[in-house]
Motif scaffolding. Sequence first.
Motif, PDB file in Angstrom:
ATOM      1  N   ALA A  53      -8.839  14.916 -45.990  1.00 14.46           N
ATOM      2  CA  ALA A  53      -8.351  15.504 -47.238  1.00 14.46           C
ATOM      3  C   ALA A  53      -9.014  16.848 -47.538  1.00 14.46           C
ATOM      4  O   ALA A  53      -8.366  17.775 -48.032  1.00 14.46           O
ATOM      5  CB  ALA A  53      -8.585  14.545 -48.403  1.00 14.46           C
ATOM      6  N   SER A  54     -10.292  16.970 -47.215  1.00 23.90           N
ATOM      7  CA  SER A  54     -11.012  18.209 -47.531  1.00 23.90           C
ATOM      8  C   SER A  54     -10.795  19.291 -46.477  1.00 23.90           C
ATOM      9  O   SER A  54     -11.138  20.446 -46.708  1.00 23.90           O
ATOM     10  CB  SER A  54     -12.513  17.928 -47.669  1.00 23.90           C
ATOM     11  N   GLY A  55     -10.257  18.899 -45.323  1.00 27.06           N
ATOM     12  CA  GLY A  55     -10.034  19.875 -44.263  1.00 27.06           C
ATOM     13  C   GLY A  55     -11.201  20.031 -43.306  1.00 27.06           C
ATOM     14  O   GLY A  55     -11.150  20.850 -42.402  1.00 27.06           O
ATOM     15  N   THR A  56     -12.264  19.233 -43.482  1.00 27.11           N
ATOM     16  CA  THR A  56     -13.392  19.324 -42.556  1.00 27.11           C
ATOM     17  C   THR A  56     -13.088  18.625 -41.232  1.00 27.11           C
ATOM     18  O   THR A  56     -13.793  18.839 -40.251  1.00 27.11           O
ATOM     19  CB  THR A  56     -14.690  18.750 -43.159  1.00 27.11           C
ATOM     20  N   LEU A  57     -12.042  17.794 -41.220  1.00 30.26           N
ATOM     21  CA  LEU A  57     -11.584  17.159 -39.987  1.00 30.26           C
ATOM     22  C   LEU A  57     -10.207  17.712 -39.637  1.00 30.26           C
ATOM     23  O   LEU A  57      -9.343  17.824 -40.503  1.00 30.26           O
ATOM     24  CB  LEU A  57     -11.469  15.636 -40.146  1.00 30.26           C
ATOM     25  N   THR A  58     -10.021  18.026 -38.375  1.00 29.55           N
ATOM     26  CA  THR A  58      -8.697  18.444 -37.918  1.00 29.55           C
ATOM     27  C   THR A  58      -7.843  17.192 -37.742  1.00 29.55           C
ATOM     28  O   THR A  58      -8.353  16.063 -37.728  1.00 29.55           O
ATOM     29  CB  THR A  58      -8.784  19.193 -36.575  1.00 29.55           C
ATOM     30  N   ALA A 107     -18.004  15.243 -36.173  1.00 37.01           N
ATOM     31  CA  ALA A 107     -16.675  15.834 -36.350  1.00 37.01           C
ATOM     32  C   ALA A 107     -16.568  16.562 -37.693  1.00 37.01           C
ATOM     33  O   ALA A 107     -15.943  17.621 -37.783  1.00 37.01           O
ATOM     34  CB  ALA A 107     -15.600  14.761 -36.242  1.00 37.01           C
ATOM     35  N   LYS A 108     -17.181  16.010 -38.727  1.00 33.19           N
ATOM     36  CA  LYS A 108     -17.106  16.632 -40.046  1.00 33.19           C
ATOM     37  C   LYS A 108     -17.982  17.876 -40.159  1.00 33.19           C
ATOM     38  O   LYS A 108     -17.734  18.741 -40.997  1.00 33.19           O
ATOM     39  CB  LYS A 108     -17.508  15.631 -41.142  1.00 33.19           C
ATOM     40  N   SER A 113     -12.117  23.214 -38.429  1.00 27.88           N
ATOM     41  CA  SER A 113     -11.586  22.739 -39.705  1.00 27.88           C
ATOM     42  C   SER A 113     -10.077  22.710 -39.588  1.00 27.88           C
ATOM     43  O   SER A 113      -9.496  23.319 -38.691  1.00 27.88           O
ATOM     44  CB  SER A 113     -12.018  23.623 -40.860  1.00 27.88           C
ATOM     45  N   ALA A 114      -9.447  22.005 -40.482  1.00 26.23           N
ATOM     46  CA  ALA A 114      -7.993  21.849 -40.432  1.00 26.23           C
ATOM     47  C   ALA A 114      -7.285  23.192 -40.584  1.00 26.23           C
ATOM     48  O   ALA A 114      -6.193  23.380 -40.082  1.00 26.23           O
ATOM     49  CB  ALA A 114      -7.522  20.886 -41.511  1.00 26.23           C
ATOM     50  N   SER A 116      -8.514  26.119 -39.444  1.00 26.36           N
ATOM     51  CA  SER A 116      -8.824  27.080 -38.386  1.00 26.36           C
ATOM     52  C   SER A 116      -7.755  27.033 -37.293  1.00 26.36           C
ATOM     53  O   SER A 116      -7.187  25.989 -37.023  1.00 26.36           O
ATOM     54  CB  SER A 116     -10.213  26.826 -37.803  1.00 26.36           C
ATOM     55  N   PRO A 117      -7.471  28.176 -36.661  1.00 33.95           N
ATOM     56  CA  PRO A 117      -6.412  28.213 -35.656  1.00 33.95           C
ATOM     57  C   PRO A 117      -6.819  27.462 -34.381  1.00 33.95           C
ATOM     58  O   PRO A 117      -7.998  27.308 -34.090  1.00 33.95           O
ATOM     59  CB  PRO A 117      -6.256  29.706 -35.367  1.00 33.95           C
ATOM     60  N   GLY A 118      -5.795  27.004 -33.645  1.00 29.96           N
ATOM     61  CA  GLY A 118      -6.021  26.367 -32.356  1.00 29.96           C
ATOM     62  C   GLY A 118      -6.399  24.916 -32.423  1.00 29.96           C
ATOM     63  O   GLY A 118      -6.922  24.353 -31.484  1.00 29.96           O
ATOM     64  N   ASN A 119      -6.144  24.236 -33.541  1.00 27.55           N
ATOM     65  CA  ASN A 119      -6.490  22.823 -33.661  1.00 27.55           C
ATOM     66  C   ASN A 119      -5.295  21.968 -33.511  1.00 27.55           C
ATOM     67  O   ASN A 119      -4.427  21.726 -34.017  1.00 27.55           O
ATOM     68  CB  ASN A 119      -7.205  22.535 -34.984  1.00 27.55           C
TER      69      ASN A 119
END
Length: 119
Positions: A53-58, A107-108, A113-114, A116-119
Amino acid sequence: MSFSTSMTRLIAVLAVGSAAALSAQAQDASTPATPRADQREAKQQARIAQGAASGTLTARETRRLEREQNRINQAETNAKSDGTVTKHERRRLHHMQDAASKDIHHAKHNDKSASSPGN
């Protein structure tokens, strides 16, 4: 109300209460309890959900962590399948949960991050 009627009712109430208690014990005995494992599972699921939810995980990290949690759930189900969770099985579940907790932390707290590009 006579003494015998009161006594009969008391015996009936006690019998029903005893039957309910025995039924609960039989149900508990057929499915071994793993409260620590269940508590840790819930906390880890919440950590994964919060990271997503916070975007710290892709999305990819979230899927990987969810698969890891599913493997732990399956191991717990297998451990309970014979009606007893042995000390060895309990130790293995805790070891799996320790590894999952570290994986969630890494991972967190990595550079991905969700957003960031390339995820």
